[in-house]
Design an enzyme around this catalytic site. Structure first.
Site, short mmCIF file in Angstrom:
data_model
loop_
_atom_site.label_atom_id
_atom_site.label_comp_id
_atom_site.label_asym_id
_atom_site.label_seq_id
_atom_site.Cartn_x
_atom_site.Cartn_y
_atom_site.Cartn_z
N CYS A 68 0.83 -1.21 0.00
CA CYS A 68 0.00 0.00 0.00
C CYS A 68 0.86 1.27 0.00
CB CYS A 68 -0.91 -0.05 1.24
SG CYS A 68 -1.78 1.48 1.60
N CYS A 71 0.08 3.72 2.81
CA CYS A 71 0.57 3.14 4.08
C CYS A 71 2.05 3.45 4.26
CB CYS A 71 0.35 1.63 4.13
SG CYS A 71 -1.37 1.11 4.04
#
Length: 161
Positions: A68, A71
Site C-alpha cells: 500500500c 501506508c
C-alpha cells in the site's frame, strides 16, 4: 497511591505502575525492558487482545499492508508521533498477515487508524492522516474522562433496549 496497568510491549506481561504526571523511566517487572517503548509494535490477535483488555493507556493502531503506497507514506508520520508519545502504545497490524483482525474491525480501506482506551474503541478513520491531525486526535483521546464515556455508552445501550 493510584496505579495504572500497562502491558509490556516486549514480553506482553501486565505491569501495575504508579500514576505520575510524566514518566522518565518505567521498566517491566518481568523482562526488565522499558514499558515506554517509543516505536510501534507489530500486533497479532493474541497481543492485540492482551494490550486492549489489560492496559489502561491509549492504544493507537495502524492497519496497513506492505503493498500500500499511502501506508508507506503514513509510516514515518506514525513512527514520529509514537516517539513523541511514550505514554501511549502504538501498534501496527499488517492486514495481509492478520486478516482475522482486519475482518473483525471491518477494515475496508488502508491505512486505517484506530484509537482505543481502556478497551473502548474511540476513533476509527481510513486514509492517510496528516501528522498534526494525528496529534490532535491523540490530544483529544488523552483528555477524555473515561467514566463519562462509559456512562454515555451505558445510556445509549439502555435507550436501544
Amino acid at each position: 497511591m493510584s496505579t495504572i496497568h500497562i502491558v509490556c510491549p516486549h514480553c506482553h506481561k501486565v505491569n501495575r505502575i504508579p500514576i505520575k504526571e510524566s514518566y522518565k523511566k518505567a521498566n517491566c517487572g518481568h523482562c526488565k525492558e522499558s514499558l515506554l517503548d517509543t516505536h510501534p509494535i507489530e500486533l497479532t490477535p493474541q497481543t492485540f487482545n492482551m494490550h486492549i483488555q489489560n492496559s489502561d493507556i491509549p492504544v493507537v493502531v495502524d492497519f496497513w499492508a506492505p503493498w500500500c503506497g499511502p501506508c508507506k507514506q503514513f509510516a514515518p508520520i506514525f513512527e514520529k508521533v509514537a516517539q513523541e508519545n511514550p505514554d501511549i502504545l502504538f501498534g501496527k497490524i499488517n492486514t495481509e498477515e492478520e486478516q482475522e483482525l482486519a475482518t473483525h474491525f471491518q477494515i475496508r480501506s488502508i491505512p486505517t487508524v484506530m484509537v482505543l482506551r481502556e478497551g473502548i474503541g474511540l476513533f476509527q478513520q481510513p486514509g492517510l492522516i496528516p501528522e498534526e491531525g494525528l496529534k490532535e486526535i491523540i490530544s483529544q483521546v488523552k483528555a477524555l474522562d473515561m467514566d463519562e464515556v462509559r456512562k454515555e455508552i451505558e445510556k445509549q445501550q439502555t435507550e436501544q433496549q
